[in-house]
Design a protein around this motif. Structure first.
Motif, mmCIF file in Angstrom:
data_model
loop_
_atom_site.group_PDB
_atom_site.id
_atom_site.type_symbol
_atom_site.label_atom_id
_atom_site.label_comp_id
_atom_site.label_asym_id
_atom_site.label_seq_id
_atom_site.Cartn_x
_atom_site.Cartn_y
_atom_site.Cartn_z
ATOM 1 N N ASN A 76 0.711 -1.112 -0.016
ATOM 2 C CA ASN A 76 0.025 0.091 0.062
ATOM 3 C C ASN A 76 0.796 1.445 -0.087
ATOM 4 N N VAL A 77 2.203 1.077 0.105
ATOM 5 C CA VAL A 77 3.164 2.326 -0.234
ATOM 6 C C VAL A 77 2.765 2.680 -1.461
ATOM 7 N N TYR A 78 2.682 4.199 -1.620
ATOM 8 C CA TYR A 78 2.580 4.624 -2.893
ATOM 9 C C TYR A 78 3.495 5.592 -3.634
ATOM 10 N N ARG A 79 4.533 6.044 -2.750
ATOM 11 C CA ARG A 79 5.858 6.773 -3.085
ATOM 12 C C ARG A 79 6.985 6.105 -2.393
ATOM 13 N N LEU A 80 7.891 5.643 -2.995
ATOM 14 C CA LEU A 80 8.786 4.903 -2.238
ATOM 15 C C LEU A 80 10.058 6.040 -2.294
ATOM 16 N N GLN A 81 10.419 6.628 -1.287
ATOM 17 C CA GLN A 81 11.232 7.731 -1.284
ATOM 18 C C GLN A 81 12.205 7.757 -0.159
ATOM 19 N N ASN A 82 11.575 6.968 1.041
ATOM 20 C CA ASN A 82 12.344 7.176 2.381
ATOM 21 C C ASN A 82 12.654 5.850 2.937
ATOM 22 N N PHE A 83 13.927 5.991 3.724
ATOM 23 C CA PHE A 83 14.572 4.662 4.517
ATOM 24 C C PHE A 83 14.745 5.125 5.937
ATOM 25 N N LEU A 84 14.943 3.979 6.565
ATOM 26 C CA LEU A 84 15.286 4.279 8.116
ATOM 27 C C LEU A 84 16.476 3.129 8.416
ATOM 28 N N LEU A 85 17.290 3.685 9.135
ATOM 29 C CA LEU A 85 18.635 3.260 9.559
ATOM 30 C C LEU A 85 18.544 3.064 11.046
ATOM 31 N N GLU A 86 18.430 2.095 11.805
ATOM 32 C CA GLU A 86 18.596 2.076 13.269
ATOM 33 C C GLU A 86 19.600 1.113 13.701
ATOM 34 N N ILE A 87 20.263 1.599 14.843
ATOM 35 C CA ILE A 87 21.402 0.884 15.644
ATOM 36 C C ILE A 87 20.945 0.979 16.983
ATOM 37 N N ASP A 88 20.771 -0.340 17.517
ATOM 38 C CA ASP A 88 20.460 -0.628 18.955
ATOM 39 C C ASP A 88 21.723 -0.993 19.759
ATOM 40 N N ILE A 89 22.906 -0.884 19.241
ATOM 41 C CA ILE A 89 23.992 -1.016 20.190
ATOM 42 C C ILE A 89 25.198 -0.022 20.227
ATOM 43 N N GLY A 90 25.602 -0.016 21.344
ATOM 44 C CA GLY A 90 26.774 1.081 21.675
ATOM 45 C C GLY A 90 25.863 2.309 22.241
ATOM 46 N N THR A 91 26.917 3.263 22.648
ATOM 47 C CA THR A 91 26.312 4.385 23.081
ATOM 48 C C THR A 91 25.784 5.229 22.129
ATOM 49 N N LEU A 92 24.781 6.453 22.386
ATOM 50 C CA LEU A 92 24.112 7.288 21.499
ATOM 51 C C LEU A 92 25.303 7.966 20.559
ATOM 52 N N GLN A 93 25.977 8.402 21.349
ATOM 53 C CA GLN A 93 27.178 9.107 20.396
ATOM 54 C C GLN A 93 27.853 8.134 19.404
ATOM 55 N N ALA A 94 28.435 6.927 20.095
ATOM 56 C CA ALA A 94 29.047 5.866 19.044
ATOM 57 C C ALA A 94 28.016 5.567 18.061
ATOM 58 N N GLN A 95 26.673 5.543 17.993
ATOM 59 C CA GLN A 95 25.738 5.288 16.752
ATOM 60 C C GLN A 95 25.942 6.512 15.837
ATOM 61 N N TYR A 96 25.899 7.877 16.287
ATOM 62 C CA TYR A 96 26.013 9.034 15.508
ATOM 63 C C TYR A 96 27.348 8.805 14.993
ATOM 64 N N ASN A 97 28.451 8.646 15.504
ATOM 65 C CA ASN A 97 29.696 8.582 14.845
ATOM 66 C C ASN A 97 29.783 7.674 13.972
ATOM 67 N N TYR A 98 29.375 6.442 14.090
ATOM 68 C CA TYR A 98 29.376 5.304 13.347
ATOM 69 C C TYR A 98 28.682 5.818 11.833
ATOM 70 N N ILE A 99 27.500 6.188 11.837
ATOM 71 C CA ILE A 99 26.794 6.613 10.634
ATOM 72 C C ILE A 99 27.491 7.769 10.044
ATOM 73 N N LYS A 100 28.239 8.944 10.548
ATOM 74 C CA LYS A 100 28.708 9.750 10.140
ATOM 75 C C LYS A 100 30.239 9.292 9.298
ATOM 76 N N SER A 101 30.761 8.357 10.261
ATOM 77 C CA SER A 101 32.015 7.748 9.716
ATOM 78 C C SER A 101 32.060 6.975 8.273
ATOM 79 N N LEU A 102 30.565 6.471 8.150
ATOM 80 C CA LEU A 102 30.372 5.955 7.014
ATOM 81 C C LEU A 102 29.984 6.892 5.728
#
Length: 195
Positions: A82-108
């Motif tokens: 039922n999705v009519y416009r495919l434009q968005n994505f979600l990336l979620e990390i459940d491990i490490g501290t919040l700062q480590a999660q932020y740093n990981y995504i930024k490093s990539l």
């Protein structure tokens, strides 16, 4: 591009930045899915929820009690078909501290559009493409899997187009913590996926 400062109405800013006024979205105050409603109805302050389970009564809730929104616009009940416009994505990390999660995504170098604290243990990184929507679900799934192959620490089950993301600016009931909009990039031109 630098992120812009966050304003008081994170809920409104998030919906108005990444969705069109005429879009219909699946929102929820809990872990259950409901029928999609217009963005403008959600922003009006009261949202009527219709469950796919006919035994669950229709109810109207204060929009501030909504904690999830589907990452892509949907017509009808929340399911991938039922999705009519495919434009968005979600990336979620459940491990490490919040700062480590932020740093990981930024490093990539992941070109995320918004970062939302879940009100618990993770940051949800929302990616909204600046270009035309993806033409079909097969291409969408291939792109999503490519991102997850690069982001190996991300939750690998977060890959369907009807997936829900935490709505910023509201209180998560089970933790009593605010789901905070940590960063938003309103210039969607900065969010391109390059091969």
């Amino acid at each position: 591009h630098d992120a812009l400062p966050i304003c008081k109405s994170d809920f409104d800013i998030f919906l108005n930045t990444f969705f069109l006024p005429e879009d219909t979205l699946c929102v929820s105050p809990d872990r259950f899915a409901y029928h999609a409603v217009p963005v403008q109805t959600i922003l009006s302050g009261q949202t009527t929820l219709v469950s796919p389970n006919s035994k669950v009564p229709i109810r109207t809730v204060n929009s501030e009690s909504l904690v999830f929104v589907g990452i892509n616009p949907i017509k009808g009940f929340r399911c991938d078909q039922n999705v009519y416009r495919l434009q968005n994505f979600l990336l979620e990390i459940d491990i490490g501290t919040l700062q480590a999660q932020y740093n990981y995504i930024k490093s990539l170098g992941i070109p995320y559009s918004a970062a939302i604290f879940s009100g618990s243990k993770s940051i949800h990184f929302f990616i909204s493409l600046a270009e035309n929507p993806i033409p079909n679900i097969d291409i969408y799934r291939t792109l999503y899997q490519w991102m997850l192959n690069v982001c190996t620490l991300c939750d690998q089950s977060c890959k369907n187009p009807s997936r829900g993301i935490r709505i910023p600016g509201v209180i998560r009931p089970e933790t009593q913590k605010e789901q905070k909009l940590l960063e938003i990039k309103r210039d969607r031109k900065s969010t391109r996926l390059n091969s």
